[in-house]
Write an enzyme that holds these catalytic residues in place. Structure first.
Site, PDB file in Angstrom:
ATOM      1  N   ILE A  70      -0.075  43.936   6.119  1.00 55.12           N
ATOM      2  CA  ILE A  70      -1.478  43.937   5.671  1.00 55.12           C
ATOM      3  C   ILE A  70      -2.018  42.513   5.534  1.00 55.12           C
ATOM      4  CG2 ILE A  70      -1.157  43.868   3.145  1.00 55.12           C
ATOM      5  CD1 ILE A  70      -3.094  46.266   2.999  1.00 55.12           C
ATOM      6  N   ASN A  82      13.495  38.758   3.251  1.00 49.34           N
ATOM      7  CA  ASN A  82      13.495  38.123   1.938  1.00 49.34           C
ATOM      8  C   ASN A  82      14.346  38.979   1.002  1.00 49.34           C
ATOM      9  OD1 ASN A  82      11.640  36.043   2.686  1.00 49.34           O
ATOM     10  ND2 ASN A  82       9.949  37.494   2.479  1.00 49.34           N
ATOM     11  N   GLY A  94      11.192  35.351  -2.329  1.00 47.58           N
ATOM     12  CA  GLY A  94       9.900  35.796  -1.825  1.00 47.58           C
ATOM     13  C   GLY A  94       9.772  37.285  -1.619  1.00 47.58           C
ATOM     14  N   GLN A  95      10.796  38.061  -1.995  1.00 45.88           N
ATOM     15  CA  GLN A  95      10.680  39.511  -1.819  1.00 45.88           C
ATOM     16  C   GLN A  95       9.701  40.079  -2.843  1.00 45.88           C
ATOM     17  OE1 GLN A  95      14.353  41.771  -1.958  1.00 45.88           O
ATOM     18  NE2 GLN A  95      13.346  43.660  -1.302  1.00 45.88           N
ATOM     19  N   SER A  96       8.737  40.849  -2.381  1.00 46.99           N
ATOM     20  CA  SER A  96       7.751  41.448  -3.286  1.00 46.99           C
ATOM     21  C   SER A  96       7.777  42.963  -3.257  1.00 46.99           C
ATOM     22  CB  SER A  96       6.338  40.948  -2.940  1.00 46.99           C
ATOM     23  OG  SER A  96       6.006  41.269  -1.610  1.00 46.99           O
ATOM     24  N   HIS A 145      13.172  45.547   4.249  1.00 43.29           N
ATOM     25  CA  HIS A 145      12.341  45.504   5.456  1.00 43.29           C
ATOM     26  C   HIS A 145      12.597  44.196   6.174  1.00 43.29           C
ATOM     27  CE1 HIS A 145      10.138  43.978   1.967  1.00 43.29           C
ATOM     28  NE2 HIS A 145       9.602  43.086   2.800  1.00 43.29           N
TER      29      HIS A 145
END
Ligand code: 5GP
Length: 113
Positions: free
Chosen positions: A31, A86, A92-94, A99
């Site tokens: 996105i 990440n 930085g993984q949110s 994925h």
């Protein structure tokens, strides 16, 4: 346990731009793209992050990389693309549903940020 954003996207409860789907995974456009091609390869199986993967997930993880190849090639960037996973918030993984980011279509410098 609450379902992840990506489980809702896979179930088509939240809209996304799908590039690919098979019995093991889906690929959607990010996105907030960081390159002309920025796809996310997401397994249907929920694994929160790479460091939680087990030996029995080996074939699935390999499959995600081969799908990434296909996504990059289909977008015309088969010779120059980057995969990013990440692992953990500090990296930085949110979204805590594993994925693989597929980035292509612009020069990709090294080291990454
Ligand atoms: P992470 O930061 O966990 O490695 O990557 C999560 C990615 O998911 C981010 O690049 C972010 O832009 C993307 N993302 C977050 N919410 C949505 C959404 O609702 N739809 C799509 N297609 N991507 C999302």
């Amino acid at each position: 346990m609450a379902r992840t954003l990506f489980e809702k996207i896979i179930a088509k409860e939240i809209p996304a731009s799908f590039l690919y789907e098979d019995e093991l995974c889906v690929a959607i456009r990010d996105i907030n793209p960081q390159a002309p091609l920025h796809a996310l390869i997401i397994p249907r199986q929920m694994i929160a992050q790479l460091s939680h993967a087990k030996t029995e997930d080996q074939a699935l993880l390999g499959h995600l990389m081969l799908v990434a190849n296909r996504i990059a090639a289909d977008a015309g960037y088969g010779n120059a693309f980057r995969l990013v996973v990440n692992n953990g918030a500090e990296a930085g993984q949110s979204v805590f549903h594993i994925h693989v980011h597929v980035l292509g279509g612009r020069p990709l410098s090294w080291p990454p940020g």
